[in-house]
Each structure stands twice: as structure tokens, then as C-alpha cells.
Design a protein around this motif. Sequence first.
Motif, PDB file in Angstrom:
ATOM      1  N   MET A   1      42.475  23.776  -3.916  1.00 56.05           N
ATOM      2  CA  MET A   1      43.156  23.441  -2.670  1.00 56.05           C
ATOM      3  C   MET A   1      44.664  23.533  -2.907  1.00 56.05           C
ATOM      4  O   MET A   1      45.210  22.850  -3.765  1.00 56.05           O
ATOM      5  CB  MET A   1      42.777  22.013  -2.239  1.00 56.05           C
ATOM      6  CG  MET A   1      43.520  21.493  -1.023  1.00 56.05           C
ATOM      7  SD  MET A   1      43.151  19.744  -0.685  1.00 56.05           S
ATOM      8  CE  MET A   1      41.498  19.880   0.012  1.00 56.05           C
TER       9      MET A   1
ATOM     10  N   ILE B   1      41.304  26.521  -0.062  1.00 58.03           N
ATOM     11  CA  ILE B   1      41.675  25.646   1.049  1.00 58.03           C
ATOM     12  C   ILE B   1      43.195  25.489   1.001  1.00 58.03           C
ATOM     13  O   ILE B   1      43.776  25.395  -0.082  1.00 58.03           O
ATOM     14  CB  ILE B   1      41.017  24.259   0.909  1.00 58.03           C
ATOM     15  CG1 ILE B   1      39.492  24.382   0.799  1.00 58.03           C
ATOM     16  CG2 ILE B   1      41.394  23.338   2.075  1.00 58.03           C
ATOM     17  CD1 ILE B   1      38.816  23.116   0.272  1.00 58.03           C
TER      18      ILE B   1
ATOM     19  N   ASP C   1      46.010  22.824   2.179  1.00 61.46           N
ATOM     20  CA  ASP C   1      46.155  21.444   2.659  1.00 61.46           C
ATOM     21  C   ASP C   1      47.552  21.274   3.239  1.00 61.46           C
ATOM     22  O   ASP C   1      48.542  21.255   2.499  1.00 61.46           O
ATOM     23  CB  ASP C   1      45.926  20.479   1.499  1.00 61.46           C
ATOM     24  CG  ASP C   1      45.807  19.033   1.959  1.00 61.46           C
ATOM     25  OD1 ASP C   1      45.130  18.783   2.969  1.00 61.46           O
ATOM     26  OD2 ASP C   1      46.379  18.147   1.277  1.00 61.46           O
TER      27      ASP C   1
ATOM     28  N   SER D   1      42.931  22.229   5.593  1.00 60.03           N
ATOM     29  CA  SER D   1      42.738  20.788   5.724  1.00 60.03           C
ATOM     30  C   SER D   1      44.047  20.183   6.208  1.00 60.03           C
ATOM     31  O   SER D   1      45.128  20.707   5.930  1.00 60.03           O
ATOM     32  CB  SER D   1      42.313  20.159   4.396  1.00 60.03           C
ATOM     33  OG  SER D   1      43.288  20.366   3.394  1.00 60.03           O
TER      34      SER D   1
ATOM     35  N   ASP E   1      46.472  17.010   5.972  1.00 60.06           N
ATOM     36  CA  ASP E   1      46.827  15.863   5.143  1.00 60.06           C
ATOM     37  C   ASP E   1      47.570  14.864   6.024  1.00 60.06           C
ATOM     38  O   ASP E   1      48.763  15.035   6.299  1.00 60.06           O
ATOM     39  CB  ASP E   1      47.702  16.353   3.982  1.00 60.06           C
ATOM     40  CG  ASP E   1      48.197  15.238   3.083  1.00 60.06           C
ATOM     41  OD1 ASP E   1      47.784  14.074   3.283  1.00 60.06           O
ATOM     42  OD2 ASP E   1      49.005  15.524   2.187  1.00 60.06           O
TER      43      ASP E   1
ATOM     44  N   ALA F   1      42.053  23.357  12.069  1.00 60.48           N
ATOM     45  CA  ALA F   1      41.785  22.772  10.749  1.00 60.48           C
ATOM     46  C   ALA F   1      40.310  22.381  10.648  1.00 60.48           C
ATOM     47  O   ALA F   1      39.662  22.081  11.661  1.00 60.48           O
ATOM     48  CB  ALA F   1      42.676  21.563  10.503  1.00 60.48           C
ATOM     49  N   THR F   2      39.802  22.352   9.418  1.00 58.22           N
ATOM     50  CA  THR F   2      38.382  22.075   9.189  1.00 58.22           C
ATOM     51  C   THR F   2      38.149  20.728   8.529  1.00 58.22           C
ATOM     52  O   THR F   2      37.163  20.050   8.813  1.00 58.22           O
ATOM     53  CB  THR F   2      37.771  23.180   8.302  1.00 58.22           C
ATOM     54  OG1 THR F   2      37.884  24.433   8.979  1.00 58.22           O
ATOM     55  CG2 THR F   2      36.315  22.911   7.972  1.00 58.22           C
ATOM     56  N   ILE F   3      39.060  20.316   7.641  1.00 55.12           N
ATOM     57  CA  ILE F   3      38.885  19.121   6.805  1.00 55.12           C
ATOM     58  C   ILE F   3      39.988  18.123   7.112  1.00 55.12           C
ATOM     59  O   ILE F   3      41.153  18.513   7.323  1.00 55.12           O
ATOM     60  CB  ILE F   3      38.932  19.498   5.304  1.00 55.12           C
ATOM     61  CG1 ILE F   3      37.849  20.532   4.973  1.00 55.12           C
ATOM     62  CG2 ILE F   3      38.796  18.268   4.412  1.00 55.12           C
ATOM     63  CD1 ILE F   3      38.004  21.154   3.578  1.00 55.12           C
TER      64      ILE F   3
ATOM     65  N   ASN G   1      42.096  15.216   5.343  1.00 60.45           N
ATOM     66  CA  ASN G   1      42.468  14.641   4.046  1.00 60.45           C
ATOM     67  C   ASN G   1      43.343  13.422   4.316  1.00 60.45           C
ATOM     68  O   ASN G   1      44.521  13.550   4.622  1.00 60.45           O
ATOM     69  CB  ASN G   1      43.217  15.681   3.201  1.00 60.45           C
ATOM     70  CG  ASN G   1      43.614  15.135   1.837  1.00 60.45           C
ATOM     71  OD1 ASN G   1      43.099  14.117   1.396  1.00 60.45           O
ATOM     72  ND2 ASN G   1      44.537  15.816   1.185  1.00 60.45           N
TER      73      ASN G   1
ATOM     74  N   TYR H   1      35.547  14.783   5.356  1.00 61.98           N
ATOM     75  CA  TYR H   1      36.606  13.768   5.313  1.00 61.98           C
ATOM     76  C   TYR H   1      36.865  13.369   3.867  1.00 61.98           C
ATOM     77  O   TYR H   1      35.949  12.932   3.165  1.00 61.98           O
ATOM     78  CB  TYR H   1      36.188  12.542   6.127  1.00 61.98           C
ATOM     79  CG  TYR H   1      37.185  11.406   6.086  1.00 61.98           C
ATOM     80  CD1 TYR H   1      38.324  11.427   6.883  1.00 61.98           C
ATOM     81  CD2 TYR H   1      36.984  10.302   5.253  1.00 61.98           C
ATOM     82  CE1 TYR H   1      39.241  10.385   6.850  1.00 61.98           C
ATOM     83  CE2 TYR H   1      37.887   9.249   5.219  1.00 61.98           C
ATOM     84  CZ  TYR H   1      39.029   9.295   6.021  1.00 61.98           C
ATOM     85  OH  TYR H   1      39.931   8.261   5.970  1.00 61.98           O
TER      86      TYR H   1
ATOM     87  N   ARG I   1      43.452  19.625  -6.094  1.00 63.57           N
ATOM     88  CA  ARG I   1      44.546  19.837  -5.138  1.00 63.57           C
ATOM     89  C   ARG I   1      45.815  20.082  -5.950  1.00 63.57           C
ATOM     90  O   ARG I   1      46.257  19.200  -6.693  1.00 63.57           O
ATOM     91  CB  ARG I   1      44.677  18.599  -4.247  1.00 63.57           C
ATOM     92  CG  ARG I   1      45.766  18.681  -3.183  1.00 63.57           C
ATOM     93  CD  ARG I   1      45.767  17.408  -2.343  1.00 63.57           C
ATOM     94  NE  ARG I   1      46.774  17.438  -1.296  1.00 63.57           N
ATOM     95  CZ  ARG I   1      48.035  17.042  -1.457  1.00 63.57           C
ATOM     96  NH1 ARG I   1      48.446  16.576  -2.642  1.00 63.57           N
ATOM     97  NH2 ARG I   1      48.887  17.117  -0.448  1.00 63.57           N
TER      98      ARG I   1
END
Length: 306
Positions: free
Chosen positions: A40, A76, A78, A115, A117, A132-134, A136, A158, A282
Amino acid sequence: MDSLAAAPGTGPATSPMPVLRKSRRPAQMSDLPTDRTLVMGILNVTPDSFSDGGRHFTADTAIAAGLRMFYAGADIIDVGGESTRPGAEDVTPEEEQRRVLPVIQALVKAGALVSIDTTHASTAAAALEAGATIINDVSGLSMEPGMPELVARSKAPYILTHRRGDARTMSTLTDYQDVVADVVAELSGVRDKLYAAGVAPEQIIVDPGLGFAKNEDQNWELLHGLGALQDMGHKVLVAASRKRFLGSLLTVSGKTATPEERDGATAAVTAISAFKGAWAVRVHDVGASLDAVKVAARIASPRPKD
């Protein structure tokens, strides 16, 4: 948007901004590799993040940086619009969204899986709407009341991060009896709130929160004890990149390594975390960590039969 030009004076002439390619179908979690730990890439659209604050503060420079990470192999991206370093000032959700939404939209259009943040439920919702998909969320024990319901309703993955207090107070909240056991217990308590709201276990990814209400020794203990996080039954994210405890380890002649000088140590943590089965790391330096996870995957793979 077919291409974007870097703002004057925002980047060296030798690093032209990548051209945004034609739109692709939105990336899905099912597109991610399953044979190795994921990488990420960190994209801070802020003026004050500890490592790269201000470097990607305009939409154009942030998009350029995100595309470089994406084309370098980041699984990914972030995107964050509020610094979470110790002592950082709060940012309103409105300002946070002004910073991140154009960046998310452009990266998703290019085919990146993104993602968000954020600690704010309203920003998370707007980011999901932008592609966005995720989610954080590093809010930890002070999770916003609306976040569990949003996660349940959206069915988005999540990332549940351990943190006590907030950016201004967390450095004073490092008193643990057993840091690994206490972090697992406190994460479990927040997880119960998610479950109560209808969040499915498979949506949850846990992050021990290195550097968030942890001193240097406690960060190392948590890395040593990743198995206890995995025993919670969820994917595990490790976010050690360029953090202060790595800089202290690399001190030479009384001088702590700068954030940029910590990438080698970060890649070492990546390799070890990957070998231990972390779902993702990350990081700031995507290339080095991508190499590290590939090496770890190869070492962990079964030996070929004669």
C-alpha cells in the motif's frame, strides 16, 4: 482528464509527471494478488505530514505522485488529507475532502485501487462515493459514532488501527502491562462496536498502530508479536514506514536517521512482516517494499519436489 501538468516549481525537471492514461474499469479487491503480501503506497495530501508534508499538497502533484506509485506496482494507494503525526493539528472534514476527493477520482479513473486514510465518517463516505474501496481509520479507541454504521452499510473493507487518544495526546498514553496483549484486547473492544453495527468479520483488517501511543520498545514488541494480531482472525496491516523508532535504531554519532534515510530499514520490516504472513504493508517507497514482499513470498513458498 487525459493528462495533467505539474504545477510550476513543484517538481524537478528530471521527474516529469506521469500522463494519466485512459479510464479503466474500477479496480476491485478481487483484482489484488493473493500469492504475496500487498504493498500500500502512502499519499499524503497535507502540508505537515512527518515524512513528506507539503510535497504533494496540490491536487496535480498528489495525482502525479499517486500515479508514479501505481505504475511502480503499488497494489493500493492510501490517500490522506489530515496528518496523524504526534502533535498534528485537526483538519475539518470539509477541508480534508477538498484535498482528497479530486485525487481519489483521478487515481480511480486510472485504474488504481484506493483507500481513504481518515478518522471522519463523512470523509470516508464521500471518498467511497468518489471511488475509494477501503476505509483506513486510525482513530482507534476514539472512533466516530457514525463510522461503524457506515462500514456496515457500505460493506467496505475497514482497517481498524489501534490508537489511544488523538494526535495531541497519544504520546502520553503509552502505559501498558503487556503491550501485545493489551493492544489485542483494546482492538477487540472496538471490533465489538463494529460487530454490533452489523459489520462482517471479513471486512475487518487490523493494524497494531505502530507509533500511535507506543514507545520505541513497544513498537518492536508488537512487530515481534504479529502472530497474536493474526490470531484475532483478520487480515493484518503493518505500517512501519519511516517511523521514528526506525530512525532511532539507525542513529549514527548521535544523529537520528532522517525519514528518507529509513527506507532500507522499512524494507527490512516489510520482508519480515511478509514472511510472517501480513496481508499488507503501508509504505512510502513502493519499489523497495515490492521487491521485499516478492523475496519473502519466494522464500516462504514450498520447495520444489525432486
